[in-house]
Design a protein around this motif. Sequence first.
Motif, PDB file in Angstrom:
ATOM      1  N   TRP A  45       1.297   6.653  -6.688  1.00 32.64           N
ATOM      2  CA  TRP A  45       0.188   7.566  -6.982  1.00 32.64           C
ATOM      3  C   TRP A  45       0.620   9.013  -6.785  1.00 32.64           C
ATOM      4  N   GLN A  46       1.366   9.271  -5.699  1.00 30.62           N
ATOM      5  CA  GLN A  46       1.824  10.629  -5.440  1.00 30.62           C
ATOM      6  C   GLN A  46       2.774  11.107  -6.531  1.00 30.62           C
ATOM      7  N   GLU A  47       3.652  10.213  -6.972  1.00 27.59           N
ATOM      8  CA  GLU A  47       4.573  10.572  -8.054  1.00 27.59           C
ATOM      9  C   GLU A  47       3.803  10.846  -9.348  1.00 27.59           C
TER      10      GLU A  47
ATOM     11  N   ASN B 179       3.719  14.364 -11.356  1.00 27.37           N
ATOM     12  CA  ASN B 179       4.052  14.464 -12.780  1.00 27.37           C
ATOM     13  C   ASN B 179       2.903  15.081 -13.566  1.00 27.37           C
ATOM     14  N   LEU B 180       1.683  14.665 -13.264  1.00 29.77           N
ATOM     15  CA  LEU B 180       0.524  15.219 -13.948  1.00 29.77           C
ATOM     16  C   LEU B 180       0.385  16.715 -13.656  1.00 29.77           C
TER      17      LEU B 180
ATOM     18  N   TYR C  71       0.837  -1.202   0.000  1.00 30.38           N
ATOM     19  CA  TYR C  71       0.000   0.000   0.000  1.00 30.38           C
ATOM     20  C   TYR C  71       0.875   1.257   0.000  1.00 30.38           C
ATOM     21  N   ASP C  72       1.926   1.249   0.822  1.00 28.13           N
ATOM     22  CA  ASP C  72       2.837   2.401   0.853  1.00 28.13           C
ATOM     23  C   ASP C  72       3.503   2.610  -0.500  1.00 28.13           C
ATOM     24  N   TRP C  73       3.911   1.521  -1.146  1.00 30.49           N
ATOM     25  CA  TRP C  73       4.526   1.633  -2.467  1.00 30.49           C
ATOM     26  C   TRP C  73       3.521   2.194  -3.465  1.00 30.49           C
ATOM     27  N   ALA C  74       2.296   1.686  -3.440  1.00 34.01           N
ATOM     28  CA  ALA C  74       1.267   2.167  -4.357  1.00 34.01           C
ATOM     29  C   ALA C  74       0.964   3.644  -4.091  1.00 34.01           C
ATOM     30  N   ALA C  75       0.878   4.026  -2.813  1.00 37.63           N
ATOM     31  CA  ALA C  75       0.606   5.426  -2.477  1.00 37.63           C
ATOM     32  C   ALA C  75       1.747   6.320  -2.965  1.00 37.63           C
ATOM     33  N   ASP C  76       2.990   5.845  -2.834  1.00 36.72           N
ATOM     34  CA  ASP C  76       4.130   6.617  -3.348  1.00 36.72           C
ATOM     35  C   ASP C  76       4.058   6.755  -4.873  1.00 36.72           C
TER      36      ASP C  76
END
Length: 182
Positions: free
Chosen positions: A40-42, A46-47, A33-38
């Motif tokens: 998503w934040q990246e 970028n967006l 989950y932490d990896w996925a949240a990181d």
Amino acid sequence: MAGRSARRLTLALGALLLVLLGVATLSASAILYDWAADDWQEDIDNLSLVLSESAAQAIASATLVLNDISELSRDDARNQEAFMAASSAPAVAQMMRDKISGLPQISGAAIVAVDGNVVTLTRKLPSGGINVSDRDYYRHHLTHGGDEIFFSTAVRNRAGNAWPFYLRRRINDARGNMAGIV
């Protein structure tokens, strides 16, 4: 007796393995989950960067068009009458259409008289005309003598149901009086 002890030991080991498996599953879930949240934040970062660059380029293009139209309008701004006569020529509307062609972010360009009436528009002017004396950019340029670009608030367009914002610049005559707005 030995069978019961072995059975208890097996049950205890089984329970311990189930607890360890549960802890490992929860730990792996938290890490993923932490990896996925990181990620998503990246992606959001970028967006945001891409969108801000796109907006900056759109504003820069609109500013260049506004600068070109303003320069041409200033050349004819000896006084208000000369400015209005030159600005209402059909060639001026065609020149403004040429300037905004190929820029889909610009829906139109206009020249506004001191009284707020639109004298030149890149689209077809309605038969009753358009008066913008109630718009924030008109009131701003009426009370501020500089030729800085004013970014209006988004407001419903009178020609449709769109909510554009406007970039406007005051054009002064040779004496520093307002000749019109581009």
